[in-house]
Design an enzyme around this catalytic site. Structure first.
Site, PDB file in Angstrom:
ATOM      1  CG  HIS A   1      44.437  -1.377  43.107  1.00 46.72           C
ATOM      2  ND1 HIS A   1      43.205  -1.372  43.558  1.00 46.72           N
ATOM      3  CD2 HIS A   1      44.569  -0.633  41.952  1.00 46.72           C
ATOM      4  CE1 HIS A   1      42.491  -0.564  42.569  1.00 46.72           C
ATOM      5  NE2 HIS A   1      43.371  -0.168  41.779  1.00 46.72           N
TER       6      HIS A   1
ATOM      7  CG  HIS B   1      47.187   2.157  38.988  1.00 49.15           C
ATOM      8  ND1 HIS B   1      46.720   1.284  37.998  1.00 49.15           N
ATOM      9  CD2 HIS B   1      46.316   2.504  40.013  1.00 49.15           C
ATOM     10  CE1 HIS B   1      45.453   1.188  38.377  1.00 49.15           C
ATOM     11  NE2 HIS B   1      45.233   1.667  39.398  1.00 49.15           N
TER      12      HIS B   1
END
Ligand code: AMP
Ligand code: ZN
Length: 135
Positions: A98, A100
């Protein structure tokens, strides 16, 4: 596999979805560094950037750029951090790729600091050849 982001990607766990396509889901972080903190989550399970195909990495960061622009307009922030953690030592806590996107405000309390290693230029440069050889 018991992976929270796989469950979020499938919709088995609820999340606030900002954007979705075949490969990625962008959600709000439930424990944000600042209001507007988003996560670009790959729909397939790859533990980190090193395990991921380059095309997906490109797509993920292209999405991160678009989301960063939207977050900046939405929050009127002064800056944006785009961070991606790989491994426990780097602060990764969810072992599913992922990115941010963190809106930043002048004087906020988010702590993203580095540069206090205090090494000589020789010590800093010694690794360069090894990195080049490993590309
Ligand atoms: P990292 O430390 O880079 O692995 O970041 C993991 C991030 O996932 C943290 O910022 C968490 O707040 C966030 N997070 C964990 N569980 C959830 C969830 N169920 N929904 C949204 N964000 C989450
Ligand atoms: Zn997963």
């Amino acid at each position: 596999m018991d992976c929270i982001f796989c469950k979020i990607a499938k919709g088995d766990i609820k999340s606030t979805v900002i954007f979705e396509n075949n490969d990625f889901k962008v959600i709000l972080d439930v424990n944000p560094a600042n209001i507007g903190h988003c996560l670009v989550v790959c729909k397939n399970h790859y533990e980190n950037i090193i395990d991921m195909p380059e095309e997906l990495v490109k797509e993920g960061f292209a999405i991160a750029k678009k989301i960063a622009a939207a977050v900046k307009k939405a929050t009127d922030c002064d800056g944006v951090n785009i961070l991606q953690n790989n491994g426990i030592a780097a602060g990764q806590t969810v072992f599913h790729f992922h990115i941010h996107i963190i809106p930043r405000f002048d004087g906020d309390s988010v702590d993203v600091k580095f540069g206090n290693l205090n090494k000589s230029i020789e010590e800093i440069s010694a690794v360069a050849d090894d990195i080049v050889k490993n590309m």
